[in-house]
Design an enzyme around this catalytic site. Structure first.
Site, PDB file in Angstrom:
ATOM      1  CG  ASN B  69      -6.965  -2.461   7.243  1.00 36.76           C
ATOM      2  OD1 ASN B  69      -6.948  -2.021   8.156  1.00 36.76           O
ATOM      3  ND2 ASN B  69      -7.289  -2.021   6.598  1.00 36.76           N
ATOM      4  N   GLY B  72      -8.378  -1.624  13.815  1.00 35.25           N
ATOM      5  CA  GLY B  72      -9.129  -1.671  14.281  1.00 35.25           C
ATOM      6  C   GLY B  72     -10.349  -0.075  14.919  1.00 35.25           C
ATOM      7  CG  ASN B 126     -17.242   2.207   9.007  1.00 29.62           C
ATOM      8  OD1 ASN B 126     -17.547   0.641   8.486  1.00 29.62           O
ATOM      9  ND2 ASN B 126     -15.992   2.207   8.929  1.00 29.62           N
ATOM     10  CB  CYS B 129     -14.659  -1.759  10.381  1.00 28.54           C
ATOM     11  SG  CYS B 129     -13.083  -1.680  11.387  1.00 28.54           S
ATOM     12  CB  ILE B 190     -16.688  -3.129  -1.770  1.00 30.35           C
ATOM     13  CG1 ILE B 190     -15.178  -2.640  -2.491  1.00 30.35           C
ATOM     14  CG2 ILE B 190     -17.641  -3.624  -2.642  1.00 30.35           C
ATOM     15  CD1 ILE B 190     -14.282  -4.652  -3.212  1.00 30.35           C
ATOM     16  CG  ASN B 191     -14.748  -1.145   4.764  1.00 26.74           C
ATOM     17  OD1 ASN B 191     -13.934  -1.843   4.811  1.00 26.74           O
ATOM     18  ND2 ASN B 191     -15.435  -0.469   5.520  1.00 26.74           N
ATOM     19  N   GLY B 242     -12.769   1.242  -4.092  1.00 23.49           N
ATOM     20  CA  GLY B 242     -11.849  -0.641  -4.114  1.00 23.49           C
ATOM     21  C   GLY B 242     -10.690  -0.502  -5.384  1.00 23.49           C
ATOM     22  N   GLY B 243      -9.976  -0.857  -4.992  1.00 26.75           N
ATOM     23  CA  GLY B 243      -8.483  -0.012  -6.000  1.00 26.75           C
ATOM     24  C   GLY B 243      -8.555   0.374  -6.860  1.00 26.75           C
TER      25      GLY B 243
END
Lengths: 256, 303
Positions: B69, B72, B126, B129, B190-191, B242-243
């Site tokens: 993705n 933004g 954050n 990003c 994780i990001n 994460g997943g």
């Protein structure tokens, strides 16, 4: 409420090259659905669902009709589903078309943008004209369905192998000259929508367009399916899944 | 029935399952599927000082077992969050984690101070990003800057502070230690992992932003490894993500060292994923004689 569930496929037809027509038994969804909305279908082995527009709604029999085109491996997987198998669906999603009861409508569909024109044109019956455009005769779909609903179909092909040779926008101009409709509905490629929106504006006719964009959640949370729209004179990013897929053509920033 | 409650930096969650920032909006959409009170908490959409338009579309590309993705950080800004989203969320009976992203160190502190007295249960800062030019990953990939922005937020607020880390670094443990030393109460990770897809017909990237963040089951083993490494490197709690797509994934992440878990992309495939994971955790505890789920945190026995 949104519904997510597995629903049986009760009919399947291949209606043109790479185009499939599924009838799904889903009374809870069918009772809620309105023309212009869409469903999100899970394709086995693929991470994201595929957004498919609703072609027709049969509230009496509790079914939805979904017509889609094989565009990639995910939709190819969907095309392998057969009668008796279940389809995993989130539905109905998005905002549908505005309906002007008892008025006259022209519905313009380009290619795979044609299916959502069936359910909306049916609400107008003999007061609707459905202009559909395809590259060639082998890709033409739903013309008999429009006829059966009392809608006047006008078929256009780019190569003249069926119906009128030419673009839907030319047919639209000709129809408006014959009799001006109260509203125009359109779904298809952006370049077609831009042309339809311009014709509607020149003639002072209300116009509703249904947009397409790559999606993830389908409900308005992930914000990936953006389209440029104008609000209070300022361009913003709206989301096709929740703010649309249907927009007033004046809201859409078609660009260039 | 097992006790699923967990405590992260003094904040009590009824269960460890939290929809991840950016994957759940402010809960309004998913409330049309199930009551938000089922959830341990909600990490809200990343919120910036001012409204952000986000990036041009397409913003999504499918990948094997996941997606990229490039949204933004499209959001309405912190003032809209405080006046419109938060009052609604506070009535839902779940913990509220305010995810904030400043474009400068100072702005991050300002954002945090604006949340003082608002009633949010926790801040998730954050610094990771991958889809914005200012702030974002620029903060999260440098130990010194990560420490500075953490300190600016710490100095601005007493709200429990969790810092969300980027996996796009050489040593995530060094970043974790730096934010711990500068006052973070917890870390989340994780990001997304920076990735790219190309449409070979057009020879153009699928994403208009060219690159984007990879999430979904594809990243799960990377996330488990990083959570395990960070949990062994810092004393503050770790929230793992994460997943994660199943209760078994959540158990695995907790055994790696996560005190709680966030669920993101799995929600797009199945809106009910968070509640299915909660139900699955309860069943797993019962079947495995675990009375208190928090007892499994960090219990992996490495070879």
């Amino acid at each position: 409420m949104y519904t997510q569930g597995k629903y049986p496929i009760i009919a399947k037809k291949a209606i043109a090259k790479g185009m499939f027509d599924l009838t799904v038994l889903c009374p809870d969804v069918a009772s809620e659905a309105v023309p212009g909305q869409f469903v999100q279908i899970a394709a086995e082995g693929f991470f994201l669902r595929r957004p498919i527009s609703i072609c027709d709604i049969d509230k009496d029999n509790g079914t939805l009709r979904l017509v889609f085109e094989v565009r990639g491996k995910g939709t190819e997987k969907l095309s392998e589903l057969n009668v008796g198998q279940n389809i995993d669906m989130i539905a109905p999603l998005g905002k549908g078309f505005k309906v002007l009861s008892g008025k006259k409508a022209i519905c313009v569909g380009g290619g795979i943008g044609t299916p959502p024109m069936l359910s909306i044109s049916k609400l107008y019956g003999k007061n609707a004209t459905a202009i559909s455009g395809f590259r060639t005769a082998a890709l033409a779909i739903l013309q008999d369905d429009f006829k059966a609903a009392g809608v006047t179909p006008i078929l256009c092909t780019d190569d003249g192998t069926a119906g009128v040779k030419g673009f839907v926008t030319d047919a639209l101009k000709a129809e408006i000259e014959k009799e001006k409709p109260d509203i125009i509905y359109a779904c298809g490629p952006m370049v077609m929508l831009k042309g339809v929106a311009a014709i509607a504006e020149q003639n002072g006719i209300e116009c509703q367009v249904s947009l397409e964009q790559r999606m993830a959640c389908g409900v308005g949370a992930c914000l990936v399916c953006v389209c440029r729209t104008v609000r209070d004179g300022k361009e913003i990013f709206s989301h096709v899944c929740k703010d649309g897929p249907v927009f007033d053509s004046k809201e859409v920033a078609f660009g260039g | 029935m097992a006790d699923l409650s967990v405590n992260v930096a003094g904040v009590q969650f009824k269960n460890p399952v939290i929809p991840a920032s950016g994957c759940f909006g402010y809960g309004r959409e998913y409330e049309r599927f199930y009551p938000l009170s089922r959830l341990g908490g909600i990490s809200v959409k990343g919120t910036t000082r001012f409204e952000r338009m986000g990036n041009e579309g397409p913003r999504v590309a499918e990948t094997p077992s996941g997606m990229l993705n490039s949204v933004g950080l499209q959001n309405g800004g912190v003032e809209k969050f405080l006046s419109y989203e938060l009052p609604n969320l506070k009535t839902k009976g779940t913990r509220i984690i305010a995810n904030i992203a400043g474009s400068t160190v100072e702005e991050s502190g300002e954002l945090a101070s604006m949340l003082n007295g608002s009633g949010v249960d926790m801040i998730e800062l954050n610094i990771s990003c991958p889809n914005v030019k200012q702030g974002g990953a620029a903060f999260g990939t440098d130990c010194t800057v990560a420490g500075q922005v953490t300190k600016a937020v710490r100095d601005a607020t007493d709200i429990p502070l969790m810092v969300k880390l980027s996996p796009n670094v050489t040593s995530i443990t060094d970043i974790a230690k730096s934010v711990e030393a500068n006052g973070a109460d917890a870390v989340s990770l994780i990001n997304t992992l920076l990735g790219m897809r190309i449409d070979i017909k057009t020879r153009r990237p699928v994403l208009k932003n060219n690159v984007g963040g990879l999430s979904g089951p594809a990243v799960f083993p990377v996330a488990v490894r990083m959570v395990w490494q960070v949990a062994n490197a810092v004393k503050i709690p770790v929230v793992g993500m994460g997943g994660i797509a199943s209760a078994e994934d959540a158990v695995e992440m907790m055994m790696a060292g996560a005190s709680a878990v966030q669920v993101g992309a799995a929600i797009f495939a199945d809106p009910f994923a968070p509640v299915k994971i909660i139900d699955g955790l309860e069943k797993w505890c019962d079947e495995n004689g675990v009375e208190r789920l928090s007892d499994i945190v960090g219990t992996v026995q490495p070879w």
